[in-house]
Every structure is written in structure tokens, then in C-alpha cells.
Design a protein around this motif. Structure first.
Motif, short mmCIF file in Angstrom:
data_model
loop_
_atom_site.label_atom_id
_atom_site.label_comp_id
_atom_site.label_asym_id
_atom_site.label_seq_id
_atom_site.Cartn_x
_atom_site.Cartn_y
_atom_site.Cartn_z
N PHE A 257 -4.47 2.66 10.92
CA PHE A 257 -3.84 1.40 10.50
C PHE A 257 -2.53 1.67 9.76
N LEU A 258 -2.55 2.61 8.83
CA LEU A 258 -1.35 2.93 8.06
C LEU A 258 -0.23 3.46 8.96
N LYS A 259 -0.61 4.27 9.95
CA LYS A 259 0.39 4.83 10.86
C LYS A 259 1.08 3.72 11.66
N THR A 260 0.29 2.74 12.12
CA THR A 260 0.89 1.64 12.89
C THR A 260 1.84 0.81 12.05
N LYS A 261 1.62 0.80 10.73
CA LYS A 261 2.49 0.03 9.83
C LYS A 261 3.62 0.87 9.25
N GLY A 262 3.62 2.18 9.54
CA GLY A 262 4.65 3.05 8.99
C GLY A 262 4.51 3.24 7.49
N ILE A 263 3.29 3.27 7.00
CA ILE A 263 3.03 3.34 5.56
C ILE A 263 2.45 4.71 5.19
N GLU A 264 2.96 5.29 4.11
CA GLU A 264 2.40 6.53 3.55
C GLU A 264 1.52 6.16 2.37
N ALA A 265 0.27 6.61 2.40
CA ALA A 265 -0.65 6.34 1.30
C ALA A 265 -1.66 7.48 1.22
N GLU A 266 -2.31 7.58 0.07
CA GLU A 266 -3.30 8.63 -0.16
C GLU A 266 -4.70 8.04 0.03
N ILE A 267 -5.45 8.63 0.97
CA ILE A 267 -6.78 8.11 1.28
C ILE A 267 -7.84 8.95 0.58
N HIS A 268 -8.69 8.26 -0.19
CA HIS A 268 -9.84 8.91 -0.84
C HIS A 268 -11.09 8.52 -0.07
N LEU B 104 0.81 -1.23 0.00
CA LEU B 104 0.00 0.00 0.00
C LEU B 104 0.84 1.27 0.00
N GLN B 105 2.17 1.15 0.15
CA GLN B 105 3.03 2.32 0.19
C GLN B 105 2.84 3.17 -1.07
N ASN B 106 2.51 4.45 -0.85
CA ASN B 106 2.32 5.44 -1.93
C ASN B 106 1.15 5.10 -2.87
N LYS B 107 0.26 4.21 -2.42
CA LYS B 107 -0.92 3.87 -3.22
C LYS B 107 -2.10 4.75 -2.84
N LYS B 108 -3.16 4.70 -3.67
CA LYS B 108 -4.41 5.39 -3.38
C LYS B 108 -5.41 4.37 -2.82
#
Length: 291
Positions: A132-143, A116-120
Motif C-alpha cells: 500500500f505504501l509503495k503504491t502511494k509513494g510513501i516511506e514509513a517504518e513498519i512494526h 503516514l510519511q516517515n511515521k511508524k
């Protein structure tokens, strides 16, 4: 401002339509609380318990409870965490179980959440997904979209979705596969933090009834015949609430054994009882269970 009469009853908010509405009304009935909810009524009083029911949109229930418009509410745990209002979860109700899951197109290779890194990601639950993304250390764009989330990857709006899943059939029909469970949810009872003493006592009475109904659903009453020379072995297989009830049968050398089995252990123990010599096993549902 509450009037004096309102201080002596509970105001309960439930979903005005849909599955949670039906299950909530069924639970109240099983708790011995009669509610007359006519067509299109927004509130109704119980005839035999000091409670008034408001019929609301599920997304609005946490806000109404935080504001004290309703004292308590039956609502999905996912809604409570998404809305993040100042309410307390007092009891899990055991119905409305579902999961909030990530899904991607079926032809994608998904090994772990770092896909999911850098995904929409399209979802109706941006707060839960963001956490959820914060706990995984992941940057993603949420729509954030309010409905038909499952079509987002097919029309190029998103690379993945996060939505409520029950059977998974909707995902399959839209060419998606479930890859990551983000949040497990069920209906819960939430309460306002400022209940007065009388309302708190009424809430405990209601919770006592709810817990009795839940325990009954999770247990079965079992009756069986056992040869006396196998009694110790058979009793050892039956946990019961305290200990099994043993009564002599008219047939010499045999006894009737009564006990309670948890649904999760039921079939394993039944097989062991048969192997130990138990006969004439009867299983009866329990309507209420008071411990």
C-alpha cells in the motif's frame, strides 16, 4: 506422495476455530455436504461427498495448499495476500467480510495518506501495508506485531496502526479513528495449482454447489396479484431469471405473477410494484438457485 484413494477426493483446509470455521461449516452443510467434526479432531471425512476436511490455523492454510498437503482451502483473502503463496483464488465465498484499515489517534488531523510519511505503523500485515505504501509513494517504518495492535499508539510504539476492522468499536475504545481503507477482504476458496483431472472435476462440482447457495442468498422469490390491465407495467418492473410466470386467478381480471428479485434491488422494486397496482405481495427465501 498421494496414494490412489487420495487422488479421488479433495482435501479441504478450513480454520479450526472462530467465525470463519463456523461460516465454512455452515456453507458445507448448505451445499449438502455432511461433515462429522468431533471435539479436537484435526480432520474429518464427508459422508456423502468425496472430500476430507483439515482443521488448521488460518495463517497456515495458504502454505498447506501451496505444498499440496491440502488441495483447496477456505481462508480470508487478507491472509492469502499477506502470505503471498503460490495458490489460486478460485471463488469468493461471500462471508467473513472485513476491511484492513489505517487508524490514528482521534485528536490527529488526517487529510490523506501522506500523513503516514516517515511515521511508524504497527500492524500484523506488513506485506499488505508495504505494498500500500509503495503504491502511494510513501516511506514509513513498519512494526510487525502479532496481537493487540490497537494499543500501539497509546504506548508510544507507533503513530498509526493498520488492522482488521469490522464495526470499529475496538478502535473507538482505544482512542483511535479509522482513516484509510487499505484492503477489502472476505473468505475465498483457494486451490493448489497441480490438481489432477479428477480433483479438478470434484472442485467444479463443489463450486457449482457454492454458487447455487450464494445466488439463493442474494435473491428472493416473489409472488403477487396483479390486475390484468396493469400486467404489462408490472411485468416490466420484474427482471426475473428469464421472464416472470403469470397464472390466471379465479377472480376474473386478475393474475398471479411469480418472479425472482435481487436483494440489492428488492425494496425499490417492491415500492414500484405497489404503486403500479400489485396486491398481496409475498416474499419467500430461496434455499438453492440453479441457473
Amino acid at each position: 506422495m498421494k496414494n490412489n484413494n487420495e487422488n479421488y477426493k479433495l482435501r479441504l483446509a478450513i480454520q479450526k476455530s472462530g467465525r470463519l470455521h463456523d461460516d465454512s461449516m455452515r456453507l458445507l452443510k448448505e451445499c449438502g455436504i455432511d461433515i462429522s467434526n468431533g471435539v479436537n479432531k484435526l480432520k474429518a471425512d464427508a459422508t456423502n461427498f468425496p472430500i476430507e476436511v483439515f482443521f488448521l490455523r488460518d495463517d497456515d492454510i495458504p502454505q498447506y495448499v501451496e505444498d499440496g498437503v491440502a488441495d483447496i482451502g477456505f481462508v480470508g483473502e487478507n491472509v492469502v495476500f499477506e502470505k503471498n503463496k503460490k495458490v489460486e483464488i478460485e471463488e469468493k465465498l461471500g462471508f467473513g467480510k472485513c476491511r484492513l484499515s489505517m487508524a490514528v489517534q482521534r485528536n490527529e488531523v488526517y487529510e490523506n495518506a501522506y500523513f503516514l510519511q516517515n511515521k511508524k505503523i504497527a500492524t500484523s500485515y506488513p506485506v499488505i501495508v508495504s505494498n500500500f505504501l509503495k503504491t502511494k509513494g510513501i516511506e514509513a517504518e513498519i512494526h510487525e506485531i502479532s496481537g493487540s495492535v490497537e494499543i500501539a499508539p497509546g504506548i508510544g510504539l507507533a503513530d498509526a496502526i493498520c488492522d482488521l476492522v469490522s464495526s470499529g468499536s475496538t478502535l473507538f475504545m482505544n482512542g483511535l479513528k479509522e482513516v484509510e481503507v487499505v484492503f477489502e477482504s472476505q473468505a475465498v476458496l483457494i486451490k493448489n495449482n497441480l490438481l489432477n483431472e479428477i480433483q479438478q472435476q470434484l472442485l467444479q462440482r463443489l463450486i457449482f454447489r457454492i454458487q447455487s447457495v450464494k445466488k439463493a442468498k442474494n435473491n428472493k422469490y416473489i409472488l403477487l396479484n396483479a390486475p390484468n390491465n396493469k400486467l404489462d407495467e408490472i411485468i416490466g418492473l420484474l427482471p426475473g431469471m428469464k421472464s416472470p410466470t403469470v397464472l390466471p386467478l379465479a377472480t376474473e381480471g386478475w393474475s398471479s405473477v411469480h418472479s425472482v428479485l435481487n436483494e440489492n434491488d428488492f425494496w425499490n422494486i417492491i415500492e414500484q410494484l405497489k404503486a403500479a397496482g400489485a396486491e398481496g405481495i409475498l416474499v419467500v427465501p430461496i434455499e438453492k438457485m440453479i441457473i
